[in-house]
Design an enzyme around this catalytic site. Structure first.
Site, PDB file in Angstrom:
ATOM      1  N   HIS A  53      61.994   4.370  -2.769  1.00  0.00           N
ATOM      2  CA  HIS A  53      60.535   4.203  -2.775  1.00  0.00           C
ATOM      3  C   HIS A  53      59.794   5.486  -2.398  1.00  0.00           C
ATOM      4  O   HIS A  53      58.575   5.552  -2.525  1.00  0.00           O
ATOM      5  CB  HIS A  53      60.142   3.066  -1.830  1.00  0.00           C
ATOM      6  CG  HIS A  53      60.573   1.721  -2.347  1.00  0.00           C
ATOM      7  ND1 HIS A  53      59.715   0.829  -2.937  1.00  0.00           N
ATOM      8  CD2 HIS A  53      61.801   1.144  -2.406  1.00  0.00           C
ATOM      9  CE1 HIS A  53      60.385  -0.246  -3.315  1.00  0.00           C
ATOM     10  NE2 HIS A  53      61.650  -0.079  -3.004  1.00  0.00           N
ATOM     11  N   ASP A 107      53.722  11.461  -1.695  1.00  0.00           N
ATOM     12  CA  ASP A 107      53.890  10.010  -1.625  1.00  0.00           C
ATOM     13  C   ASP A 107      54.734   9.557  -2.808  1.00  0.00           C
ATOM     14  O   ASP A 107      54.520  10.040  -3.932  1.00  0.00           O
ATOM     15  CB  ASP A 107      52.495   9.334  -1.699  1.00  0.00           C
ATOM     16  CG  ASP A 107      52.442   8.021  -0.960  1.00  0.00           C
ATOM     17  OD1 ASP A 107      53.503   7.414  -0.751  1.00  0.00           O
ATOM     18  OD2 ASP A 107      51.323   7.592  -0.592  1.00  0.00           O
TER      19      ASP A 107
HETATM   20  O1  F6P Z   1      58.979   3.325   1.400  1.00  0.00           O
HETATM   21  C1  F6P Z   1      58.157   3.427   2.499  1.00  0.00           C
HETATM   22  C2  F6P Z   1      58.524   2.547   3.707  1.00  0.00           C
HETATM   23  O2  F6P Z   1      59.536   2.993   4.501  1.00  0.00           O
HETATM   24  C3  F6P Z   1      58.869   1.153   3.270  1.00  0.00           C
HETATM   25  O3  F6P Z   1      60.214   0.878   3.451  1.00  0.00           O
HETATM   26  C4  F6P Z   1      57.975   0.302   4.100  1.00  0.00           C
HETATM   27  O4  F6P Z   1      57.299  -0.573   3.249  1.00  0.00           O
HETATM   28  C5  F6P Z   1      56.927   1.203   4.723  1.00  0.00           C
HETATM   29  O5  F6P Z   1      57.361   2.513   4.493  1.00  0.00           O
HETATM   30  C6  F6P Z   1      56.658   0.853   6.167  1.00  0.00           C
HETATM   31  O6  F6P Z   1      57.522   1.503   7.034  1.00  0.00           O
HETATM   32  P1  F6P Z   1      58.283   0.813   8.216  1.00  0.00           P
HETATM   33  O7  F6P Z   1      59.180  -0.233   7.616  1.00  0.00           O
HETATM   34  O8  F6P Z   1      59.032   1.932   8.862  1.00  0.00           O
HETATM   35  O9  F6P Z   1      57.214   0.223   9.099  1.00  0.00           O
END
Ligand code: F6P
Length: 461
Positions: A158, A367
């Site tokens: 992602h 991003d």
């Molecule tokens: O891809 C970005 C990400 O790490 C996703 O896994 C998640 O949706 C978002 O950031 C939020 O981050 P965290 O799970 O560390 O709160």
């Protein structure tokens, strides 16, 4: 279609949704994917306990089986706060200045990936399609292969994939990427991250790479890597147009901003989102056009994220200082130019906020995709749409090129584009929005899921 097993670090168990501001796009997107296909979603519960069990807790929610495990404090420190978010996250966002290369983090990361494999293994049937998500779990496929699983397995990243020259600063980078090549299909958000990955495989691993098809051959094995740009759940999000909470929130924004144009930013509080740089751009705008403080109010929603990590605490402090400086210098007795909000908001509230704000300022330094930009476009009134100002360094910029594209590192460029957005006539706003909405509507999360899982099902197995 075979059963789908999704494995990600976080699992959006319904009671934990709600004001999911810091949750990010991944959890929402996977909820939509699984609700359609059914199947199993496996991940971390988000809880820290001493001596956690490998036996997952299982629940059924709307046709989706959710299975979660807890993690020990040392796991959270070394795997989540450590390797995932202090090593890979900054490195993948081109921030080698913030990247920490600690051996213990790497060991904790491998240990937790092995725990994930051990816990999910008893739930896997021979025909299941396995779809692993994000940088937390790169070696998971290889751990499952080591246990004898021959299922078709896909991996989706992602985040961005950095250029080879940055990526090779990671100790044991070859080992990490070789585990990634155990999947059958690897997905990236856009062509730029895919190109960097293919370049790395050719140059550093000596793999045979066919750039046209994304086919990578190494040591007699073959993997396909492609770009699959993620989208939003368009139908569900736009259905919020008739929601009472969305309408009330829009009204609250409009009545509190009165005749001023509201400009919105919604970002997790993360250094990759370019928040201090955004405030520098706004400050520059008011330097150039001091009288426009009567015309523009900027609302930044920034729910805290990964708050145990030092670099995240630093960014919060910097942001608070900068917002304070602009307000200190520009406020009048009856108006404040920047509203800085630390809370998360529900999807309905966000819909209302987007609708009421005539400009969105989405300026990450880097991003993977950025779904806030797509949600903003989806929430606009077709007859009187707002203007999207978008960083050229977000994956979304490759699709949303009818936005005003900016260099987020340049305060002058941000200031100039805020001015263009404020002055843009309704005909140009409509013309740009009509081009943006086509991709937001059509390249939605359902299509993303179908494309990826369809291609995965068609791999060799
Ligand atoms: O891809 C970005 C990400 O790490 C996703 O896994 C998640 O949706 C978002 O950031 C939020 O981050 P965290 O799970 O560390 O709160």
């Amino acid at each position: 279609m075979p059963r789908l097993i999704v494995i990600s670090n976080r699992v959006a168990v319904p009671h934990a949704r709600g004001k999911a501001g810091a949750q990010g796009g991944l959890a929402g997107a996977l909820t939509a994917a699984l609700e359609k296909a059914g199947g199993l979603w496996f991940g971390w519960s988000g809880k820290e306990v001493d001596d956690p069990s490998d036996q997952p807790k299982v629940g059924e929610f709307g046709g989706v089986t959710m299975a979660t495990i807890d993690l020990a404090p040392q796991d959270v420190e070394e795997y989540y706060n450590g390797y995932a978010n202090s090593t890979l996250w900054p490195l993948f966002h081109y921030r080698i200045d913030l990247t920490q290369y600690e051996r213990d983090f790497g060991l904790g990361y491998e240990r937790v990936n092995e725990r994930f494999a051990a816990s999910v293994a008893p739930m896997i049937q021979p025909d299941d399609l396995i779809w692993v998500h994000d940088y937390h779990l790169i070696p998971l496929g290889e751990r499952l292969r080591a246990r004898g699983f021959r299922n078709r397995m896909g991996f989706f990243l992602h985040t961005p994939w950095p250029p080879t020259r940055l990526f090779v600063s990671l100790p044991f980078h070859e080992r990490l990427v070789r585990t990634m090549l155990e999947y059958d299909l690897i997905g990236f958000q856009c062509g730029e991250w895919l190109e960097s990955f293919l370049h790395y495989c050719g140059k550093e691993l000596g793999a045979e790479v066919d750039e046209a098809t994304g086919r990578i051959e190494l040591d007699g094995k073959c993997v396909i890597a492609r770009a699959y740009p993620i989208g939003i759940d368009y139908e569900r999000f736009t259905a919020l147009r008739d929601d009472g909470e969305a309408r009330q929130t829009a009204q609250r924004v409009l009545s509190s901003t009165r005749r001023r144009t509201a400009m919105i930013g919604v970002d997790r509080l993360d250094y990759s989102k370019g928040l201090p740089e955004k405030l520098d751009g706004i400050s520059r705008f008011f330097d150039h056009y001091p009288e426009r403080v009567q015309d523009l109010v900027f609302i930044q929603i920034a729910p805290p994220s990964r708050a145990d990590i030092g670099s995240y605490q630093d960014i919060r402090e910097t942001l608070e200082q900068k917002a304070g400086q602009i307000n200190g210098a520009r406020s009048r007795i009856d108006l404040v130019p920047v509203r800085y909000v630390n809370q998360g908001h529900t999807a309905a509230e966000l819909f209302g906020i987007y609708l009421a704000c005539k400009i969105a300022l989405v300026t990450p330094l880097r991003d993977g995709m950025n779904l806030v930009a797509k949600e903003y476009v989806a929430a606009q009134d077709p007859d009187d749409p707002g203007v999207l100002i978008l960083s050229r360094f977000a994956g979304a910029a490759q699709q949303l090129d009818a936005a005003l594209l900016v260099n987020p590192y340049s305060p002058d460029d941000i200031a100039h584009n805020i001015h263009l957005a404020l002055e843009m006539d309704p005909a140009e706003r409509r013309e740009r929005w009509q081009r943006l909405i086509v991709t937001v509507r059509d390249d939605n999360v359902q299509r993303w899921t179908e494309n990826f899982t369809g291609d995965l099902a068609a791999t060799r197995g």
